[in-house]
Design a protein around this motif. Sequence first.
Motif, mmCIF file in Angstrom:
data_model
loop_
_atom_site.group_PDB
_atom_site.id
_atom_site.type_symbol
_atom_site.label_atom_id
_atom_site.label_comp_id
_atom_site.label_asym_id
_atom_site.label_seq_id
_atom_site.Cartn_x
_atom_site.Cartn_y
_atom_site.Cartn_z
ATOM 1 N N PRO A 75 0.807 -1.231 0.000
ATOM 2 C CA PRO A 75 0.000 0.000 0.000
ATOM 3 C C PRO A 75 0.831 1.269 0.000
ATOM 4 N N LEU A 76 1.997 1.258 0.655
ATOM 5 C CA LEU A 76 2.817 2.468 0.684
ATOM 6 C C LEU A 76 3.416 2.747 -0.686
ATOM 7 N N GLY A 77 3.748 1.701 -1.425
ATOM 8 C CA GLY A 77 4.241 1.895 -2.794
ATOM 9 C C GLY A 77 3.182 2.525 -3.683
ATOM 10 N N LEU A 78 1.945 2.034 -3.572
ATOM 11 C CA LEU A 78 0.856 2.603 -4.372
ATOM 12 C C LEU A 78 0.570 4.048 -3.955
ATOM 13 N N ALA A 79 0.559 4.297 -2.648
ATOM 14 C CA ALA A 79 0.288 5.658 -2.170
ATOM 15 C C ALA A 79 1.377 6.623 -2.615
ATOM 16 N N GLU A 80 2.613 6.144 -2.607
ATOM 17 C CA GLU A 80 3.720 7.001 -3.057
ATOM 18 C C GLU A 80 3.564 7.377 -4.524
ATOM 19 N N VAL A 158 -7.072 -1.597 0.616
ATOM 20 C CA VAL A 158 -8.017 -0.638 1.210
ATOM 21 C C VAL A 158 -7.259 0.538 1.822
ATOM 22 N N VAL A 159 -6.141 0.250 2.490
ATOM 23 C CA VAL A 159 -5.322 1.323 3.065
ATOM 24 C C VAL A 159 -4.864 2.275 1.968
ATOM 25 N N ALA A 160 -4.357 1.716 0.861
ATOM 26 C CA ALA A 160 -3.889 2.549 -0.246
ATOM 27 C C ALA A 160 -5.028 3.345 -0.863
ATOM 28 N N ALA A 161 -6.221 2.743 -0.917
ATOM 29 C CA ALA A 161 -7.362 3.420 -1.543
ATOM 30 C C ALA A 161 -7.880 4.576 -0.697
ATOM 31 N N LEU A 162 -7.877 4.403 0.619
ATOM 32 C CA LEU A 162 -8.479 5.406 1.497
ATOM 33 C C LEU A 162 -7.533 6.536 1.872
ATOM 34 N N ALA A 163 -6.232 6.252 1.945
ATOM 35 C CA ALA A 163 -5.282 7.265 2.416
ATOM 36 C C ALA A 163 -5.187 8.408 1.415
ATOM 37 N N PRO A 164 -5.371 9.666 1.851
ATOM 38 C CA PRO A 164 -5.340 10.792 0.918
ATOM 39 C C PRO A 164 -3.933 11.196 0.485
ATOM 40 N N SER A 165 -2.904 10.708 1.192
ATOM 41 C CA SER A 165 -1.532 11.085 0.853
ATOM 42 C C SER A 165 -0.577 9.977 1.283
ATOM 43 N N ALA A 171 0.938 6.426 8.124
ATOM 44 C CA ALA A 171 0.351 6.423 9.467
ATOM 45 C C ALA A 171 -0.697 5.328 9.609
ATOM 46 N N VAL A 172 -1.590 5.219 8.615
ATOM 47 C CA VAL A 172 -2.648 4.212 8.687
ATOM 48 C C VAL A 172 -2.068 2.808 8.613
ATOM 49 N N ALA A 173 -1.091 2.614 7.723
ATOM 50 C CA ALA A 173 -0.480 1.292 7.581
ATOM 51 C C ALA A 173 0.178 0.850 8.881
ATOM 52 N N ASN A 174 0.842 1.766 9.566
ATOM 53 C CA ASN A 174 1.455 1.425 10.853
ATOM 54 C C ASN A 174 0.412 1.090 11.895
ATOM 55 N N VAL A 240 -13.186 -5.729 -3.098
ATOM 56 C CA VAL A 240 -14.281 -4.906 -3.629
ATOM 57 C C VAL A 240 -14.121 -3.456 -3.175
ATOM 58 N N ALA A 241 -13.823 -3.262 -1.894
ATOM 59 C CA ALA A 241 -13.669 -1.906 -1.373
ATOM 60 C C ALA A 241 -12.483 -1.200 -2.014
ATOM 61 N N ALA A 242 -11.360 -1.919 -2.166
ATOM 62 C CA ALA A 242 -10.167 -1.308 -2.754
ATOM 63 C C ALA A 242 -10.417 -0.876 -4.196
ATOM 64 N N VAL A 243 -11.088 -1.729 -4.969
ATOM 65 C CA VAL A 243 -11.354 -1.409 -6.375
ATOM 66 C C VAL A 243 -12.311 -0.217 -6.482
ATOM 67 N N ARG A 244 -13.331 -0.186 -5.643
ATOM 68 C CA ARG A 244 -14.316 0.897 -5.715
ATOM 69 C C ARG A 244 -13.770 2.226 -5.224
ATOM 70 N N LEU A 245 -12.868 2.176 -4.243
ATOM 71 C CA LEU A 245 -12.419 3.409 -3.602
ATOM 72 C C LEU A 245 -11.090 3.936 -4.144
ATOM 73 N N PHE A 246 -10.363 3.106 -4.875
ATOM 74 C CA PHE A 246 -9.029 3.534 -5.302
ATOM 75 C C PHE A 246 -9.098 4.708 -6.272
#
Length: 249
Positions: A75-80, A158-165, A171-174, A240-246
Amino acid sequence: MKTLSRVVRFESLRMARNFAPVFFALAFPVMMLCMFGGIYGNEPSSQFDGRGTVDMSVPAYLVLVVSVTGLMSFPLGLAEYRDRKVLKRFRATPVRASAFLIAQGLVNILLSLAGSVLLIAAGYLFFDLHLPATASAALATLGALLLATAAMYAIGGVVAALAPSERAATAVANLVYFPMIFLSGATVPLQIFPAAMKTISNALPATYAVNLLQHTWLDSATNVALDTGVLAGVVVLGAVAAVRLFRWE
């Protein structure tokens, strides 16, 4: 396919330079095994129903390995990439941005595989680790590990999809990762937890992954239907949540 292979190669080189996920996926579980294996050995223990500490620890540490990559690195790679507009830029080129998502997943899964093999080899060579007794038990263990991996990556998605930055994702992943590994039996055996802590552990998907892997590896007692159902539910709902929210940007 040629483009994807090049992206996977790029991601592999990038991962090799990233100390944290490589260390925690490859070295940290082996260090934990050497520390507790060195202290307690692998002699049968009444606390573990006649099984050795190492025999109980290795299946649990496999969850630790896939949690590192699934809940942190992936998730951190995707968020980055999203935070730094990498995915947005590649959407304007012939290279599909989805190739980077697939490559991220493949490289992290390969890192998990390498960490799992290294952990099992260390246990077998240095602490007389008992492998699954039959071929069917080995296949069941592999299936349980794949299901646990899918569950951790679904949560990471889901973490990657929801995190705004990128900072928020860290922070969320930790917040997800550390309770998941320390309260689920993935590092400290559940057998020594007080009753209140065991109640908390029942709320964590990683607990069911540990129970299922220990069952398939050692034939330890567990509710297989419950463990499998919880993990499968996490995979479906998380995906499902990750795909819808990403968001790509």
